[in-house]
Design an enzyme around this catalytic site. Structure first.
Site, mmCIF file in Angstrom:
data_model
loop_
_atom_site.group_PDB
_atom_site.id
_atom_site.type_symbol
_atom_site.label_atom_id
_atom_site.label_comp_id
_atom_site.label_asym_id
_atom_site.label_seq_id
_atom_site.Cartn_x
_atom_site.Cartn_y
_atom_site.Cartn_z
ATOM 1 N N GLN A 190 -14.234 6.062 2.257
ATOM 2 C CA GLN A 190 -13.912 5.140 3.540
ATOM 3 C C GLN A 190 -14.624 5.302 4.748
ATOM 4 O O GLN A 190 -15.081 6.691 4.919
ATOM 5 C CB GLN A 190 -12.264 4.825 3.393
ATOM 6 C CG GLN A 190 -12.093 3.673 2.959
ATOM 7 C CD GLN A 190 -10.398 3.323 3.221
ATOM 8 O OE1 GLN A 190 -9.604 4.045 3.872
ATOM 9 N NE2 GLN A 190 -9.973 1.991 3.136
ATOM 10 N N TYR A 230 0.612 -1.118 -0.043
ATOM 11 C CA TYR A 230 0.001 0.083 0.040
ATOM 12 C C TYR A 230 0.739 1.189 0.195
ATOM 13 O O TYR A 230 0.845 1.841 1.120
ATOM 14 C CB TYR A 230 -0.902 0.070 1.052
ATOM 15 C CG TYR A 230 -2.018 -1.136 1.457
ATOM 16 C CD1 TYR A 230 -2.805 -1.547 0.232
ATOM 17 C CD2 TYR A 230 -1.897 -2.027 2.452
ATOM 18 C CE1 TYR A 230 -3.675 -2.688 0.373
ATOM 19 C CE2 TYR A 230 -2.612 -3.187 2.559
ATOM 20 C CZ TYR A 230 -3.462 -3.211 1.570
ATOM 21 O OH TYR A 230 -4.516 -4.546 1.766
ATOM 22 N N TYR A 248 1.595 -0.710 -7.439
ATOM 23 C CA TYR A 248 0.239 -0.811 -6.765
ATOM 24 C C TYR A 248 -0.887 -0.860 -7.828
ATOM 25 O O TYR A 248 -0.793 0.039 -9.208
ATOM 26 C CB TYR A 248 -0.310 0.268 -5.829
ATOM 27 C CG TYR A 248 -1.599 0.161 -5.412
ATOM 28 C CD1 TYR A 248 -2.001 -0.445 -4.300
ATOM 29 C CD2 TYR A 248 -2.515 1.040 -5.842
ATOM 30 C CE1 TYR A 248 -3.202 -0.875 -3.812
ATOM 31 C CE2 TYR A 248 -3.977 0.854 -5.639
ATOM 32 C CZ TYR A 248 -4.263 0.009 -4.545
ATOM 33 O OH TYR A 248 -5.543 0.020 -3.972
ATOM 34 N N ASP A 250 -12.936 -5.164 2.370
ATOM 35 C CA ASP A 250 -13.016 -4.940 1.063
ATOM 36 C C ASP A 250 -13.940 -6.425 0.664
ATOM 37 O O ASP A 250 -14.735 -6.346 -0.001
ATOM 38 C CB ASP A 250 -11.536 -5.506 0.407
ATOM 39 C CG ASP A 250 -10.785 -4.007 0.714
ATOM 40 O OD1 ASP A 250 -11.105 -3.167 1.697
ATOM 41 O OD2 ASP A 250 -9.792 -3.814 0.153
ATOM 42 N N GLU A 260 -0.732 -7.132 9.561
ATOM 43 C CA GLU A 260 -2.356 -6.308 9.031
ATOM 44 C C GLU A 260 -3.592 -7.054 9.779
ATOM 45 O O GLU A 260 -4.483 -6.346 10.181
ATOM 46 C CB GLU A 260 -2.292 -6.461 7.569
ATOM 47 C CG GLU A 260 -3.423 -5.633 6.810
ATOM 48 C CD GLU A 260 -3.337 -5.854 5.173
ATOM 49 O OE1 GLU A 260 -2.498 -6.628 4.650
ATOM 50 O OE2 GLU A 260 -4.054 -5.142 4.589
ATOM 51 N N TRP A 307 -3.920 6.102 2.685
ATOM 52 C CA TRP A 307 -5.268 5.639 2.832
ATOM 53 C C TRP A 307 -6.020 6.368 4.014
ATOM 54 O O TRP A 307 -5.546 6.681 4.946
ATOM 55 C CB TRP A 307 -5.230 4.221 3.221
ATOM 56 C CG TRP A 307 -5.464 3.161 1.962
ATOM 57 C CD1 TRP A 307 -6.614 2.687 1.811
ATOM 58 C CD2 TRP A 307 -4.530 2.917 0.781
ATOM 59 N NE1 TRP A 307 -6.275 1.866 0.517
ATOM 60 C CE2 TRP A 307 -5.178 2.056 0.008
ATOM 61 C CE3 TRP A 307 -3.104 3.304 0.802
ATOM 62 C CZ2 TRP A 307 -4.356 1.561 -1.001
ATOM 63 C CZ3 TRP A 307 -2.568 2.752 -0.249
ATOM 64 C CH2 TRP A 307 -3.111 1.892 -1.283
ATOM 65 N N ASN A 308 -7.346 6.517 3.549
ATOM 66 C CA ASN A 308 -8.036 7.484 4.665
ATOM 67 C C ASN A 308 -8.141 7.109 6.099
ATOM 68 O O ASN A 308 -7.758 7.786 6.847
ATOM 69 C CB ASN A 308 -9.473 7.553 3.893
ATOM 70 C CG ASN A 308 -10.359 8.503 4.402
ATOM 71 O OD1 ASN A 308 -10.467 8.674 5.547
ATOM 72 N ND2 ASN A 308 -11.337 9.082 3.605
ATOM 73 N N TRP A 309 -8.877 5.886 6.205
ATOM 74 C CA TRP A 309 -9.015 5.419 7.759
ATOM 75 C C TRP A 309 -7.647 5.079 8.446
ATOM 76 O O TRP A 309 -7.508 5.222 9.516
ATOM 77 C CB TRP A 309 -10.419 4.889 8.031
ATOM 78 C CG TRP A 309 -10.301 3.407 7.545
ATOM 79 C CD1 TRP A 309 -9.543 2.863 6.500
ATOM 80 C CD2 TRP A 309 -11.190 2.156 8.242
ATOM 81 N NE1 TRP A 309 -10.033 1.328 6.522
ATOM 82 C CE2 TRP A 309 -10.830 1.148 7.471
ATOM 83 C CE3 TRP A 309 -11.888 2.263 9.294
ATOM 84 C CZ2 TRP A 309 -11.451 0.022 7.580
ATOM 85 C CZ3 TRP A 309 -12.696 1.104 9.801
ATOM 86 C CH2 TRP A 309 -12.484 -0.324 8.862
ATOM 87 N N TYR A 352 -8.481 -12.326 4.853
ATOM 88 C CA TYR A 352 -8.734 -10.692 4.768
ATOM 89 C C TYR A 352 -9.729 -10.610 5.748
ATOM 90 O O TYR A 352 -9.826 -10.859 6.980
ATOM 91 C CB TYR A 352 -8.674 -10.619 3.486
ATOM 92 C CG TYR A 352 -8.285 -9.307 2.991
ATOM 93 C CD1 TYR A 352 -7.236 -8.557 3.514
ATOM 94 C CD2 TYR A 352 -8.935 -8.638 2.022
ATOM 95 C CE1 TYR A 352 -6.778 -7.276 2.869
ATOM 96 C CE2 TYR A 352 -8.594 -7.172 1.301
ATOM 97 C CZ TYR A 352 -7.442 -6.758 2.132
ATOM 98 O OH TYR A 352 -6.962 -5.394 1.577
ATOM 99 N N TRP A 353 -11.004 -10.107 5.278
ATOM 100 C CA TRP A 353 -12.171 -9.749 5.990
ATOM 101 C C TRP A 353 -13.163 -10.842 5.970
ATOM 102 O O TRP A 353 -14.317 -10.542 6.428
ATOM 103 C CB TRP A 353 -12.816 -8.415 5.230
ATOM 104 C CG TRP A 353 -12.022 -7.185 5.580
ATOM 105 C CD1 TRP A 353 -10.957 -6.778 4.519
ATOM 106 C CD2 TRP A 353 -11.724 -6.392 6.531
ATOM 107 N NE1 TRP A 353 -10.390 -5.648 5.046
ATOM 108 C CE2 TRP A 353 -10.862 -5.293 6.375
ATOM 109 C CE3 TRP A 353 -12.398 -6.180 7.925
ATOM 110 C CZ2 TRP A 353 -10.575 -4.590 7.129
ATOM 111 C CZ3 TRP A 353 -12.044 -5.371 8.770
ATOM 112 C CH2 TRP A 353 -11.117 -4.398 8.415
HETATM 113 C C1 GLC Z 1 -7.275 -2.825 2.676
HETATM 114 C C2 GLC Z 1 -8.198 -2.769 3.712
HETATM 115 C C3 GLC Z 1 -8.722 -1.372 3.940
HETATM 116 C C4 GLC Z 1 -7.220 -0.658 4.314
HETATM 117 C C5 GLC Z 1 -6.278 -0.531 3.206
HETATM 118 C C6 GLC Z 1 -4.889 -0.060 3.603
HETATM 119 O O1 GLC Z 1 -7.774 -2.396 1.394
HETATM 120 O O2 GLC Z 1 -9.132 -3.482 3.541
HETATM 121 O O3 GLC Z 1 -9.649 -1.259 5.100
HETATM 122 O O4 GLC Z 1 -7.635 0.933 4.533
HETATM 123 O O5 GLC Z 1 -6.036 -1.830 2.970
HETATM 124 O O6 GLC Z 1 -4.579 -0.595 4.821
#
Ligand code: GLC
Length: 437
Positions: A113, A41, A93, A173, A403, A45-47, A359-360
């Protein structure tokens, strides 16, 4: 960890988890923002950035504010704070800025997000109201316009719950929450592409190719309509009411209202009160008596997701109390916590779609654990909040700053040296934070 000077100590060679966490934050720093992890990544990234700000706030509040402020360089004219702020093109990416083709001078993705920002801004402000006031004044209108964007552009007429129009917008995701709605997205004709994520992480821990085709198809739909978000939410191939975003925004609305009062922004308080009047209706819409939990709901069909994800338990964080529903919700939470020692699993371990690695679809995530436990503690469920915090601590102690983690064994998966996991350790999970209790 209260002063900036302690930051130097963390580089002095000691290898405690505190030092390691701090080094991860510093090593992933990229000027005014921080990468979630290198390689996998390579942008903002937002959150992620908001949780990272909480980590920085433990030793450098000024840097924490900067992290939050930099995110808003990616805020569109319509108010949306984008989920990725690219700024540059990194070949490691996909899909990068040339695929998204955003409507913004700083290249970004085309969706948003979970809006944890207003809550984090309140946390930062409360750490030092005198120092924080000027920065709050600057950022407040940006938060208002982002929340307004959600309340107008991500609600279908007559509805109250907030929709996601891309699974990536939810931040969760490949959650089974999206499976049925995603199955209705026709991937035919998607432009051929090469996945880059699989060069960094074992495919058994990532979304499938069939899911990726649909993710890309949804990006192409948004791009081809010029990122007309009203059209995307009303007519697009995918719109699912998300308990995650709905509850996170509800909480953020309450915190934004508090900040509006601090700044004596009376019109803003009234506008936010209008949003909050929708809260109970939104929670009602997301409640599934059959699942005994709040659940994602496809806005095109009205159907609930087939199982319970960890986002169900964010209702406390949102400030939603319902004695009848909560009795059932607590039983569901107890059952799920009993099943998995390193909880909260992101999806119900008793469900056929559960996968402890992918993952999720099962793994435990430190950030969700933090949000859920925060809400539970506020509602007086101190024992359960402490249990979730202990299991988060234990999985990081066992495996490091991964992660996400196997909810049965605590083994770490996905990216290593992960910034938000390190930040949550510093702000909440580490034994050093016990002193705050
Ligand atoms: C993945 C996660 C997302 C997170 C991103 C960067 O896409 O699902 O929640 O913000 O990775 O860590």
């Amino acid at each position: 960890m209260s002063s900036k000077s302690t930051s130097a100590e963390y580089f002095s060679g000691s290898d405690t988890l505190e030092h390691k966490a701090l080094r991860i934050l510093r090593e992933n720093e990229w000027g005014d923002y921080t990468l979630p992890t290198k390689g996998l990544y390579p942008y903002q990234w937002n959150w992620d950035s908001m949780f990272v700000a909480l980590g920085f706030a433990e030793f450098d509040v000024d840097r924490a504010w900067t992290e939050v402020e930099s995110l808003f360089e990616g805020q569109w004219a319509n108010g949306m704070a984008a989920h990725i702020v690219f700024r540059r093109d990194d070949p490691s990416y996909f899909p990068g800025p040339s695929v998204w083709k955003s409507n913004h001078s700083v290249p970004t993705s085309g969706c948003s997000q979970p809006p944890v920002a207003a809550t984090i801004v309140r946390d930062l402000y409360e750490k030092d109201p005198t120092e924080g006031r000027e920065r709050l004044i600057e950022i407040f209108p940006k938060l208002m316009s982002w929340h307004r964007w959600f309340h107008t552009m991500r609600v279908v007429s007559g509805g109250a719950a907030i929709a996601v129009t891309h699974p990536w917008e939810s931040g969760r995701d490949n959650s089974p929450d999206w499976d049925e709605a995603l199955a209705n997205v026709d991937p035919t004709g998607v432009t051929p592409y090469e996945r880059k994520d699989l060069g960094h992480v074992d495919p058994t821990m990532r979304p499938t190719d069939a899911q990726y085709d649909r993710y890309l198809k949804l990006v192409e739909f948004g791009r081809d309509c010029g990122w007309d978000h009203t059209h995307i939410t009303r007519e697009g191939p995918f719109a699912v009411a998300d308990p995650g975003i709905t509850f996170i925004l509800m909480r953020a609305d309450r915190d934004l209202r508090y900040l509006a009062e601090v700044l004596q922004k009376h019109a803003a308080v009234r506008e936010i009160d209008g949003w909050l009047t929708q809260a109970r209706a939104a929670a009602r819409y997301l409640w599934s008596p059959e699942l005994g939990a709040y659940a994602a709901r496809d806005l095109r069909t009205g159907e609930f997701a087939s199982g319970v994800s960890s986002a169900a338990f964010l209702s406390y964080y949102a400030g939603i109390a319902s004695s009848r529903r909560d009795a059932q919700l607590q039983r569901t939470l107890d059952r799920i916590l009993e099943a998995a020692p390193y909880g909260i699993p992101s999806f119900d371990p008793a469900h056929e779609k559960f996968d402890p690695k992918r993952y999720w679809r099962g793994p435990s995530w430190a950030i969700i654990n933090f949000l859920v436990a925060r809400g539970l503690a506020e509602f007086g469920f101190a024992g359960k909040a402490a249990r979730i915090r202990q299991s988060t601590r234990a999985m990081i102690e066992k495996s490091g700053f991964y992660e996400y983690f196997d909810p049965f064994t605590g083994e770490g998966y996905g990216g290593s040296h992960f910034t938000w996991t390190a930040a949550i350790w510093l702000a909440w999970a580490s034994p050093e934070t016990d002193a705050k209790d």
